[in-house]
Design an enzyme around this catalytic site. Structure first.
Site, PDB file in Angstrom:
ATOM      1  N   GLU A  91       0.846  -1.244  -0.119  1.00  0.00           N
ATOM      2  CA  GLU A  91      -0.087  -0.028  -0.071  1.00  0.00           C
ATOM      3  C   GLU A  91       1.056   1.313  -0.111  1.00  0.00           C
ATOM      4  OE1 GLU A  91      -3.159  -0.241  -0.497  1.00  0.00           O
ATOM      5  OE2 GLU A  91      -3.303  -2.388  -0.209  1.00  0.00           O
ATOM      6  N   HIS A 101      -6.983   2.590   1.521  1.00  0.00           N
ATOM      7  CA  HIS A 101      -6.361   1.749   2.738  1.00  0.00           C
ATOM      8  C   HIS A 101      -6.718   2.398   3.911  1.00  0.00           C
ATOM      9  CE1 HIS A 101      -3.257   5.154   2.878  1.00  0.00           C
ATOM     10  NE2 HIS A 101      -2.932   4.915   1.714  1.00  0.00           N
ATOM     11  N   HIS A 161      -8.372  -1.807   1.324  1.00  0.00           N
ATOM     12  CA  HIS A 161      -7.177  -2.712   0.853  1.00  0.00           C
ATOM     13  C   HIS A 161      -6.155  -2.779   2.038  1.00  0.00           C
ATOM     14  CE1 HIS A 161      -7.570  -2.198  -3.508  1.00  0.00           C
ATOM     15  NE2 HIS A 161      -8.972  -1.901  -2.981  1.00  0.00           N
TER      16      HIS A 161
END
Length: 243
Positions: A9, A57, A152
């Protein structure tokens, strides 16, 4: 064979403009089996995430402020991945960020320490051309539950991708893996493949809606080809035997 399924990420989309890695998640496969020897680190990027990336994220600057910097986890990451075959979905994205971080530390590119990189996005596009091939789409296609994936996360996405990769590369359903002895064929990993009886083959004809959708697809292919696509052309007549 040792394989590492890897995901990152980041603070944004472009390492060339200063975006950094904020999370790395890795899952280890040994001879196509999950070992549980995973690698997961949050990283302080020393900058804020872009608004769009943060929405994906959810890792805030405050949360990451006390996490180690990339330089502090570099040796551990390199040793963990060294010599393994690495599996990534959309590999150029993650490799671009990893190489940028390695370059900041005056190290050789990430790929120079591993045995190769498999891009599952490239594989999926070859297997399912014209279909959606995101990680979520592949989970749906292979019946892998991702209901717990509200945001995510590098480790979660690596775990899902490991399942997707194993499903994508499982091979024919008519074979089962049998580690016992015997006289059957053997796969590349050394496991014996036992040929099972084939199930009854069911042939289902397309309905009118499916035929119409197929016709629309062929029309689009004709347009792209600026002519008649190969699927509309009649099969060639077999050549007559010469006297």
């Amino acid at each position: 064979m040792r394989q590492i399924v890897l995901d990152t990420e980041t603070t944004g989309l472009n390492p060339r403009t200063g975006d950094r890695i904020i999370e790395i998640g890795c899952v280890e496969l040994m001879n196509r089996r999950l070992t549980g020897n995973n690698f997961h680190r949050y990283i302080n990027p020393e900058r804020d995430s872009e608004e769009g990336a943060l929405a994906v994220h959810g890792l805030t600057t405050a949360f990451l402020s006390d996490k180690p910097k990339f330089a502090e986890i570099f040796d551990e990451l390199r040793e963990y991945t060294r010599g393994a075959q690495v599996i990534i979905h959309n590999a150029p994205f993650d490799l671009g960020f990893l190489d940028a971080e390695y370059k900041l530390l005056r190290q050789s590119p990430f790929s120079s320490d591993v045995a190769g990189v498999i891009d599952t996005l490239v594989q999926a596009k070859e297997m399912y051309p014209g279909k959606r091939n995101s990680l979520d789409a592949l989970c749906d296609r292979y019946g892998i539950s991702n209901a717990h994936r509200t945001l995510h996360g590098a480790l979660l996405d690596s775990e899902l991708l490991a399942e997707v990769y194993l499903a994508m590369t499982r091979g024919q359903n008519s074979f089962s893996i049998d580690v016992g002895g015997g006289h059957n064929d053997v796969d590349g990993g050394g496991a014996t493949l036992e040929l099972l009886p084939l199930a009854e083959i069911v042939v289902r004809a397309a309905n009118e809606e499916e035929l119409a959708a197929h016709e629309l697809l062929l029309n689009g292919l004709d347009k792209d080809a600026k002519g008649t696509c190969i699927w509309r052309k009649p099969a060639p007549e077999p050549a007559e035997n010469m006297p």
